[in-house]
Structures are given as structure tokens and as C-alpha cells.
Scaffold this active site. Sequence first.
Site, PDB file in Angstrom:
ATOM      1  N   GLY A 172     -31.425  13.956 -22.315  1.00  0.00           N
ATOM      2  CA  GLY A 172     -30.534  15.071 -22.665  1.00  0.00           C
ATOM      3  C   GLY A 172     -30.899  16.363 -21.973  1.00  0.00           C
ATOM      4  O   GLY A 172     -30.547  17.446 -22.435  1.00  0.00           O
ATOM      5  N   ALA A 173     -31.595  16.285 -20.845  1.00  0.00           N
ATOM      6  CA  ALA A 173     -32.123  17.494 -20.209  1.00  0.00           C
ATOM      7  C   ALA A 173     -31.444  17.794 -18.881  1.00  0.00           C
ATOM      8  O   ALA A 173     -31.969  18.550 -18.070  1.00  0.00           O
ATOM      9  CB  ALA A 173     -33.630  17.342 -20.025  1.00  0.00           C
ATOM     10  N   GLY A 174     -30.288  17.160 -18.626  1.00  0.00           N
ATOM     11  CA  GLY A 174     -29.549  17.442 -17.395  1.00  0.00           C
ATOM     12  C   GLY A 174     -29.931  16.536 -16.248  1.00  0.00           C
ATOM     13  O   GLY A 174     -29.517  16.759 -15.122  1.00  0.00           O
TER      14      GLY A 174
ATOM     15  N   ASP B 194     -22.283  11.456 -13.432  1.00  0.00           N
ATOM     16  CA  ASP B 194     -23.618  10.888 -13.678  1.00  0.00           C
ATOM     17  C   ASP B 194     -23.656   9.389 -13.424  1.00  0.00           C
ATOM     18  O   ASP B 194     -24.582   8.873 -12.791  1.00  0.00           O
ATOM     19  CB  ASP B 194     -24.035  11.100 -15.137  1.00  0.00           C
TER      20      ASP B 194
HETATM   21  O1  PMV Z   1     -26.203  17.587 -18.857  1.00  0.00           O
HETATM   22  P1  PMV Z   1     -25.465  16.454 -18.221  1.00  0.00           P
HETATM   23  O2  PMV Z   1     -26.234  15.757 -17.159  1.00  0.00           O
HETATM   24  O3  PMV Z   1     -24.851  15.537 -19.222  1.00  0.00           O
HETATM   25  O4  PMV Z   1     -24.248  17.109 -17.417  1.00  0.00           O
HETATM   26  C1  PMV Z   1     -23.173  17.752 -18.058  1.00  0.00           C
HETATM   27  C2  PMV Z   1     -22.223  18.188 -16.994  1.00  0.00           C
HETATM   28  C3  PMV Z   1     -20.993  18.918 -17.489  1.00  0.00           C
HETATM   29  O5  PMV Z   1     -20.243  19.267 -16.339  1.00  0.00           O
HETATM   30  C4  PMV Z   1     -21.350  20.188 -18.233  1.00  0.00           C
HETATM   31  C5  PMV Z   1     -20.148  18.066 -18.400  1.00  0.00           C
HETATM   32  C6  PMV Z   1     -19.526  16.879 -17.698  1.00  0.00           C
HETATM   33  O6  PMV Z   1     -19.264  15.879 -18.381  1.00  0.00           O
HETATM   34  O7  PMV Z   1     -19.249  16.945 -16.497  1.00  0.00           O
END
Ligand code: PMV
Length: 328
Positions: free
Chosen positions: A114-116, A164
Site C-alpha cells: 500500500g505504499a505506491g 499497475d
Molecule cells: O498507490 P498506487 O500504486 O495504488 O497508485 C494509485 C494511482 C492512482 O492514480 C492515484 C489511482 C489509480 O488507480 O490510477
Amino acid sequence: MAVSSAPGKVYLFGEHAVVYGEPAVPCAIERRARVGVEQRSDNKLRIHAEDLSLDGFTVEYAGGANDRPDIDASESLLNAAMGYIDSAIEQVRDVTDEGDVGFDVTIESDIPLGAGLGSSAAVAVAAIDAGTRELGTTLETDELADRAYRTEHEVQSGQASRADTFCSATGGAVRVEGEDCRSLEAPDLPIVVGFDGGAGDTGKLVAGVRELRDEYGFAADTVDAIGDVVRNGEQALADGDVEELGRLMDFNHGLLSALGVSSRSLDSMVWAARDAGAHGAKLTGAGGGGCIVALDPTDETETALSYTPGCEDAFRAALAETGVERLE
Ligand code: PMV
């Protein structure tokens, strides 16, 4: 038993704006989730998870067709692992038309959750790939990415882009714009990651940007400006111009800050990286907490981050050329 691994990712450019149809450029990194799947003789699902850091991460159990799984993991780990694995296993059953089959699933991950860094996408990609292969089907990368996207979409109540999962399945740097996902040529980037030990709430952060965008024309312009930064970033990637990439990442971070999705610890790490001489630095992913990504070919940024208050971990992460890897 079949075992697959899949990489995490950083966003070089474009998170949040991608939600409004702008392009985004994530890049896979050599931090991986490995998932082993073994068919059982009954229809139960047993999940064993190790090495996952779970600070601040929660996800609701998606509910599956089978009995509740037996869980061999800590309670917080249970939430994270169960939602994604349960949904990924539904995809495996759907692909293979084996509605009743049960599995033992083992997860090992060195991607903070959950940290990007795309931990859930990596787990979903690796689990679907290993699960389908365990039943004798090897999916093409595009279908694997699509199935993993459906898993994230379900578990995150519709709040997921394809970025992702596509990036994790294919590896390398990719460009995502709506439904259109493709690979990009990228030089071997000197990626450094700083992690504050926390996590942001993606749903809330995305909703916050939406409110700002609805209320202020200049917030909508800020989202559009991120799209322009991404388009310039694609050119810099194609040119292999790492200094220009860094400048554009700095710009992207400023725009994300204006949209309210940075945090004190993320800003501290970004500034520490810049002061240490990085070409540029920005938060990665939803923000609110979690990770930053910097470009620095020297050791300076990593060292500076390790002394930065609020930074819990700093590491270099090579670009992962390969997405899903079939290990057994
Ligand atoms: O934090 P992450 O890796 O789940 O990325 C979120 C990215 C956003 O653009 C904020 C949301 C999305 O689903 O694209």
C-alpha cells in the site's frame, strides 16, 4: 506446485491524472512478489504469507465461492492476502473452468504494501499466473494483465487503473492511457526509493483530487498540466535524457503537492533527494504517505535518505526488464 514472481513498480509520471484519461508512465522495479500455488484434493483455499510489511494497510475480504480459507498468517496479513488471493483464485477458476478446485497458496513479497509500489498488483499477477499454470494453462501476458486488473478492480471497489497490473505483468516502462497500455523503450534508470513506513488511503486521496477538480478550474488545469508533463517525460525517456526526466519528475511532484496528495514525510524525502544531488524526485502512487522515487546514479541520495527524519528505508531498485517470471 507452480511458482511465479512479478515485480512492483514506481510511477515515473502521471498518477492521479491517469484517473481522468491522461497518460501515465509507470516503470517496473526489481522488488518482487513470489506466489506458489499447489492444487489440493479438496476445494479449500489455504493462504500462507511471509515477509510482507503491512503498516496501515487494510483491504476488505472479497468473499469467494468456497468456504472461508484456512489462514496461516498474522491478522493484518490476513486482510491483505485474503482479498487479493481470493479474487485472483476466482480468476484462475474462471480461466480454467475448474469451479471447485482448492489450492495451497504461499506468498513471499519484498514490496512494501500500500505504499505506491504496486504490491497488490504484483501479488495478483503472480497468483493468477501460478494458479493457471498449476492447472495446465499458460496465459498470454495481455490476458494475464487483464485478469489481474479485474482482481484489483474488484477488491478495490472499482478504484483501479490498468497501470499497475499491466506494468507488473510486462515489466519495463509502460504507458497507460485509459484502456490503451503499451511498453516503452527506457534506459536503465538510476532509481532510488525512499519509504516512510506508512501508506496512504488511495480511495480518499483520489476522492480528494476529484473534489478539488470539481471545485476549482485551476485544479482541473493542474490535472491537465500533469498530462503535459507526462508527454514531455515520454520524449525524455525516448531520448534517454535522465536529467530532463529528473526535472520533469520535480515538476510532477509540485503539481501533485498542489492537488493535496503529498505529505510532510514525502516532501522531506523529496527535498533530501534533491539536496543530495538527485536529478529529480517525486512521490509515487496515490501519495499521503508511502514512497518517493528519485533518480540518482551516485550513492548520495540513498545515504541522505537514510538520515532523513521520517524515512524508514531507502534502497536502489533496478528497472525490472522482465515482468512475470515462471520459477517452477
Ligand atoms: O498507490 P498506487 O500504486 O495504488 O497508485 C494509485 C494511482 C492512482 O492514480 C492515484 C489511482 C489509480 O488507480 O490510477
